[in-house]
Design an enzyme around this catalytic site. Structure first.
Site, PDB file in Angstrom:
ATOM      1  N   ARG B  18       0.857  -0.930  -0.098  1.00 49.27           N
ATOM      2  CA  ARG B  18      -0.292   0.398  -0.046  1.00 49.27           C
ATOM      3  C   ARG B  18       0.782   1.002   0.019  1.00 49.27           C
ATOM      4  O   ARG B  18       0.682   2.423  -0.442  1.00 49.27           O
ATOM      5  CB  ARG B  18      -0.746  -0.193   1.531  1.00 49.27           C
ATOM      6  N   GLU B  66     -19.524   4.250  -0.313  1.00 46.30           N
ATOM      7  CA  GLU B  66     -18.369   3.300  -1.175  1.00 46.30           C
ATOM      8  C   GLU B  66     -18.649   3.566  -2.765  1.00 46.30           C
ATOM      9  O   GLU B  66     -18.223   3.705  -4.102  1.00 46.30           O
ATOM     10  CB  GLU B  66     -17.958   1.687  -1.029  1.00 46.30           C
ATOM     11  N   PHE B  91     -14.441  -3.915   0.337  1.00 45.94           N
ATOM     12  CA  PHE B  91     -15.102  -2.486   0.373  1.00 45.94           C
ATOM     13  C   PHE B  91     -15.614  -2.007  -1.210  1.00 45.94           C
ATOM     14  O   PHE B  91     -16.601  -1.873  -1.220  1.00 45.94           O
ATOM     15  CB  PHE B  91     -15.453  -1.699   1.849  1.00 45.94           C
ATOM     16  N   HIS B 117      -5.794  -3.890   1.382  1.00 45.50           N
ATOM     17  CA  HIS B 117      -5.950  -4.980   1.656  1.00 45.50           C
ATOM     18  C   HIS B 117      -6.442  -6.201   1.566  1.00 45.50           C
ATOM     19  O   HIS B 117      -7.579  -6.801   2.328  1.00 45.50           O
ATOM     20  CB  HIS B 117      -6.612  -4.641   3.614  1.00 45.50           C
ATOM     21  N   ASP B 125      -8.527  -8.240  11.589  1.00 42.12           N
ATOM     22  CA  ASP B 125     -10.397  -8.357  11.304  1.00 42.12           C
ATOM     23  C   ASP B 125     -10.635  -9.015  10.883  1.00 42.12           C
ATOM     24  O   ASP B 125     -11.714  -8.664  10.952  1.00 42.12           O
ATOM     25  CB  ASP B 125      -9.098  -6.754  10.568  1.00 42.12           C
TER      26      ASP B 125
END
Ligand code: TPP
Ligand code: MG
Lengths: 276, 323
Positions: B18, B66, B91, B117, B125
């Site tokens: 990222r 989103e 998402f 992610h 998570d």
């Protein structure tokens, strides 16, 4: 005001556009007459009087997004009347190989700003477009057309929030408030409640009009151009199937093509109304 | 885990992919005034915050919305901007799939979609936040280019490359620090795989983080006298047919490795190519039709079969079937 048609001329144009819209749907054997007829007056006012739209490629043209994409037949007829493609092509609607897809496809034909058909998405696109136009200090104004049933989509309210948050006063959405969706009355299926109050509470300037009064349509669209610091929503109170007695306020005419006989009667009625 | 991790390859520096994304965004921000960055309340996690700090006027936080973010990006692109949408892969792809399909892909808009992610290595998570279907879902959409970088440098190059091309793209990014296995001299072109190790016994075609695990497997296998070819297939679509077919012809057996559902994912994409023109025995390393769960990235990579040991076992199986 971008053009100078009289109200009588605009009304005549809207009638001719209604007729060709219905002819194309009958030729296709399927399509959406009800919501096309309810939106015909205000969209005629927008395309022929208020919007800056001389050619479909002018970078400074106003952008018009048809979030309720199912009424593509009205969109195509308007574009043909604008001279963006030949009118004869209207009867190819929904046919294999035609540029006139069942729901709008970007640039097909020229003047279709982007692809729509899955309800609820167009207002977000309009927000992004208006954001960019303002960033560029461009004169482009952004318009959007929503259905009332379409407002049940959550994404619409995301876009309403965003439009107000970004204070996009170059943006106006038209809500074709015809009271019907596929399964029946909007109020019965999933009531929108006090729509004007809700949209106002989201931070938009709201104008309510009779969406079949041409003068009110023109005035409301012109008013939207003068609003500062917030986007505008025009709630156009309309009648689904407007202009054809047997289609008016009938949920059954949402997505059904008239037969040849029904078309003939519809054309007679529209001509008759014109003569009144 | 006393494995090759601890020898040669373990000396490599690491960084999460990222950051390669935001490294590129900062470069683009300076060089290309068309570039806009959008996020949905995850600017710190996706690292777009770095762009926001430097170019606040070209950063749009869309809030936790989103679907609206995808639409706003579409509108920006229609006005000639180059928008990058950023949030977690789940998402991004799953929540906004219809918007990506109809508004972006169907209209062939120049929208650059980032799914941060990605993979099981997201860790604690758990399943809701571990994108395991993103690559497969995105590769099914017509007009969509799909890229899964193996390290921070490749992520930077991929981001620059998608900005330079016209059309919708998807790039997967990872949360965890992963070893840096490419450098400025490693070539990068969309649709062109890279041969990391040569070998004639078997091909390991890997994507994303699994390229590193494939390199570890290569070392272990070499000790057993097995010479594995290791390919970094960063572009899942359009996939490098030529490189894959050549490898299949020359090695006669292929193992794919991905941190993603095998079903419909990278392994399937490779199989679609090979089965038509050069069918050879294949094995698929990756996640097999299950949701993720909480744990440390290390625990999860092991529990979900995304380790070099899994690749080695697959190589041994495939070699038994090789003619
Ligand atoms: C996301 C999505 N769900 C369902 C449909 C099917 N559909 C097409 S038109 C329509 C009703 C729309 O009602 P409204 O917005 O009030 O339009 P109008 O009355 O103007 O025709 C539905 C449910 C669709 N096109 N998109
Ligand atoms: Mg309605």
């Amino acid at each position: 005001m971008e053009h100078d048609y009289s109200i009588a001329e605009l009304k005549h144009l809207a009638t001719e556009i209604r007729k060709d819209t219905l002819r194309s749907i009958t030729a296709a054997g399927s399509g959406h007459p009800g919501g096309s007829l309810s939106a015909a007056d205000i969209m005629t006012a927008l395309y022929f009087q208020v919007a800056n739209l001389k050619t479909p490629t002018d970078p400074d043209r106003d952008r018009i997004f048809w979030s309720k994409g199912h009424i593509a037949p009205l969109l195509y007829t308007l574009l043909a009347y604008k001279g963006f493609f030949p009118r004869e092509e209207l009867i190819t609607l929904r046919k294999f190989g035609s540029r006139l897809q069942g729901h709008p496809k970007k640039d097909s034909p020229p003047g279709v700003e982007t692809s729509t058909g899955s309800l609820g998405q167009g207002l977000s696109v309009a927000v992004g477009c208006a954001y960019a136009a303002r960033y560029d200090h461009s004169p482009v104004r952004v318009w959007c057309l929503n259905g009332d049933g379409e407002l049940q989509e959550g994404q619409i309210w995301e876009a309403l929030m965003a439009g107000a948050h970004f204070k996009l006063d170059n943006l106006c959405t038209i809500i074709d408030n015809n009271g019907l969706q596929i399964d029946g009355k909007v109020a019965d299926v999933m009531d929108l409640g006090d729509l004007a109050a809700k949209v106002r509470a989201f931070g938009w300037h709201v104008i309510e009009i009779d969406g079949h009064d041409m003068q009110q349509c023109v005035n409301a669209l012109e008013e939207a151009k003068t609003v500062k610091g917030q986007p505008t929503a025009i709630i156009a109170h309309t009648i689904k199937g407007k202009g054809v007695s047997f289609m008016e306020d009938q949920a059954g005419w949402h997505g059904k093509a008239p037969s040849q006989d029904e078309l003939a009667q519809a054309l007679r009625e529209l001509d008759g109304e014109e003569g009144e | 885990m006393a494995t090759a991790h601890k020898d040669v390859l373990s000396k490599l520096d690491g960084k999460a992919t990222r950051f390669g994304y935001s490294d590129a965004l900062l470069m683009l921000g300076r060089d290309d005034p068309r570039v806009f960055v959008l996020d949905a309340d995850l600017a710190k996690s996706t690292t777009t915050e770095r762009f926001k700090n430097e170019f606040p006027e070209r950063f749009i936080d869309c809030g936790i919305a989103e679907q609206d973010m995808v639409g706003i990006a579409a509108g920006l692109s229609l006005m000639g901007k180059v928008p990058f949408t950023s949030t977690y892969g789940t998402f991004m792809v799953d929540r906004a799939l219809d918007q990506i399909r109809v508004t972006v892909a169907y209209a062939e808009l120049n929208v650059k979609i980032m799914g941060a992610h990605g993979g099981i290595s997201v860790g604690p998570d758990g399943a809701t936040h571990q994108a395991l279907e993103d690559l497969g879902v995105m590769r099914m959409l017509p007009h969509m280019t799909v890229i899964n970088p193996c390290d921070v440098n490749e992520a930077r190059k991929a981001t620059l490359a998608v900005a330079a091309m016209q059309g919708p793209t998807f790039i997967r990014l990872g949360r965890e620090s992963v070893p840096i296995i490419t450098d400025d001299t490693t070539p990068f072109a969309i649709g062109k795989g890279i041969t990391f190790e040569d070998g004639d016994d078997v091909t390991i075609a890997a994507t994303g983080y699994m390229v590193y695990e494939a390199l570890l497997a290569h070392e272990e296998l070499a000790k057993q006298g097995i010479h594995a070819r290791v390919l970094d297939i960063h572009t899942i679509k359009p996939i490098d047919r030529e490189l894959l077919l050549k490898a299949a012809r020359e090695t006669g057996a292929v193992v794919t490795a991905e941190e993603h559902q095998v079903m419909g994912g990278f392994g399937s994409a490779v199989a679609e190519v090979l089965v038509q023109e050069c069918p050879v025995p294949m094995e698929f390393v990756g996640i097999h039709d299950r949701f993720g769960e909480s744990g440390t990235p290390d625990e999860l990579l092991t529990a979900f079969g995304c380790r070099h040991t899994d690749i080695e076992a697959a190589v041994n199986r495939v070699l038994r079937r090789k003619k």
